[in-house]
Write a protein that holds these residues in place. Structure first.
Motif, PDB file in Angstrom:
ATOM      1  N   MET A  64      -0.881 -16.540  36.057  1.00  0.00           N
ATOM      2  CA  MET A  64      -1.675 -15.315  36.100  1.00  0.00           C
ATOM      3  C   MET A  64      -2.935 -15.519  36.947  1.00  0.00           C
ATOM      4  O   MET A  64      -3.358 -14.616  37.673  1.00  0.00           O
ATOM      5  CB  MET A  64      -2.044 -14.879  34.684  1.00  0.00           C
ATOM      6  CG  MET A  64      -2.646 -13.507  34.611  1.00  0.00           C
ATOM      7  SD  MET A  64      -1.554 -12.169  35.178  1.00  0.00           S
ATOM      8  CE  MET A  64      -0.324 -12.168  33.907  1.00  0.00           C
ATOM      9  N   ALA A  73      -3.058  -9.261  40.189  1.00  0.00           N
ATOM     10  CA  ALA A  73      -3.362  -9.089  38.763  1.00  0.00           C
ATOM     11  C   ALA A  73      -4.845  -8.777  38.619  1.00  0.00           C
ATOM     12  O   ALA A  73      -5.666  -9.237  39.405  1.00  0.00           O
ATOM     13  CB  ALA A  73      -3.008 -10.350  37.988  1.00  0.00           C
ATOM     14  N   ASN A  74      -5.174  -7.985  37.601  1.00  0.00           N
ATOM     15  CA  ASN A  74      -6.582  -7.666  37.393  1.00  0.00           C
ATOM     16  C   ASN A  74      -7.240  -8.700  36.481  1.00  0.00           C
ATOM     17  O   ASN A  74      -6.583  -9.543  35.880  1.00  0.00           O
ATOM     18  CB  ASN A  74      -6.755  -6.245  36.845  1.00  0.00           C
ATOM     19  CG  ASN A  74      -6.119  -6.050  35.492  1.00  0.00           C
ATOM     20  OD1 ASN A  74      -5.927  -7.007  34.754  1.00  0.00           O
ATOM     21  ND2 ASN A  74      -5.802  -4.808  35.164  1.00  0.00           N
ATOM     22  N   ARG A  76      -8.674  -8.454  33.577  1.00  0.00           N
ATOM     23  CA  ARG A  76      -8.330  -8.364  32.154  1.00  0.00           C
ATOM     24  C   ARG A  76      -7.067  -9.150  31.834  1.00  0.00           C
ATOM     25  O   ARG A  76      -6.988  -9.848  30.820  1.00  0.00           O
ATOM     26  CB  ARG A  76      -8.178  -6.886  31.767  1.00  0.00           C
ATOM     27  CG  ARG A  76      -7.795  -6.654  30.342  1.00  0.00           C
ATOM     28  CD  ARG A  76      -8.906  -7.076  29.433  1.00  0.00           C
ATOM     29  NE  ARG A  76      -8.515  -6.858  28.061  1.00  0.00           N
ATOM     30  CZ  ARG A  76      -9.211  -7.243  27.058  1.00  0.00           C
ATOM     31  NH1 ARG A  76     -10.356  -7.838  27.246  1.00  0.00           N
ATOM     32  NH2 ARG A  76      -8.808  -7.025  25.840  1.00  0.00           N
ATOM     33  N   GLU A  77      -6.050  -9.055  32.665  1.00  0.00           N
ATOM     34  CA  GLU A  77      -4.807  -9.789  32.446  1.00  0.00           C
ATOM     35  C   GLU A  77      -5.042 -11.298  32.501  1.00  0.00           C
ATOM     36  O   GLU A  77      -4.472 -12.050  31.705  1.00  0.00           O
ATOM     37  CB  GLU A  77      -3.766  -9.387  33.488  1.00  0.00           C
ATOM     38  CG  GLU A  77      -3.279  -7.963  33.365  1.00  0.00           C
ATOM     39  CD  GLU A  77      -2.413  -7.535  34.528  1.00  0.00           C
ATOM     40  OE1 GLU A  77      -1.595  -6.614  34.321  1.00  0.00           O
ATOM     41  OE2 GLU A  77      -2.542  -8.096  35.633  1.00  0.00           O
ATOM     42  N   ASP A  80      -6.924 -12.389  29.288  1.00  0.00           N
ATOM     43  CA  ASP A  80      -6.009 -12.412  28.142  1.00  0.00           C
ATOM     44  C   ASP A  80      -5.101 -13.637  28.185  1.00  0.00           C
ATOM     45  O   ASP A  80      -4.891 -14.300  27.161  1.00  0.00           O
ATOM     46  CB  ASP A  80      -5.160 -11.141  28.106  1.00  0.00           C
ATOM     47  CG  ASP A  80      -5.946  -9.912  27.679  1.00  0.00           C
ATOM     48  OD1 ASP A  80      -7.040 -10.072  27.102  1.00  0.00           O
ATOM     49  OD2 ASP A  80      -5.449  -8.792  27.934  1.00  0.00           O
ATOM     50  N   ALA A  81      -4.562 -13.947  29.349  1.00  0.00           N
ATOM     51  CA  ALA A  81      -3.662 -15.094  29.475  1.00  0.00           C
ATOM     52  C   ALA A  81      -4.403 -16.407  29.229  1.00  0.00           C
ATOM     53  O   ALA A  81      -3.887 -17.307  28.549  1.00  0.00           O
ATOM     54  CB  ALA A  81      -3.021 -15.111  30.859  1.00  0.00           C
TER      55      ALA A  81
END
Length: 111
Positions: A64, A73-74, A76-77, A80-81
């Protein structure tokens, strides 16, 4: 790992109370195991699955991060990962510490 733990939720004391008179069932209503019989999950397979899940989480966070660098990918992603990977790693380290502590206690026992 959660899937393996969810099997425990199906056990209830009320089911076991209905079948106390039955000689082939345990307190929880499941079939009683004979000594030496393999009844399902063993410690090594649970530990192996946990290690695999932790590694997959770490690899997912790394992938990610690379996607974010490429602009696919932004933020936030990625966050989270990475947080999921951090939690998995901390759980694995805590479990490792408990296992080492238990091993040291066993080695201190007198025979």
């Amino acid at each position: 790992m959660i899937d393996k733990i969810q099997n425990v939720s199906s056990l209830s004391l009320s089911n076991g109370l209905d079948e106390i008179g039955s000689e082939s069932t345990s307190v929880f209503g499941a079939r009683a195991a004979t000594p030496g019989q393999n009844t399902g999950m063993d410690f090594a397979s649970v530990m192996g699955d946990m290690a695999t899940d932790t590694m997959n989480s770490l690899k997912g966070a790394e992938a990610m991060s690379f996607k974010a660098i490429q602009g696919k990918a932004n933020t936030r992603e990625v966050v989270d990962a990475v947080l999921e990977a951090q939690q998995s790693l901390q759980t694995a380290m805590a479990l490792r510490d408990k296992i080492v502590s238990a091993y040291l206690e066993i080695t201190k026992m007198q025979i």
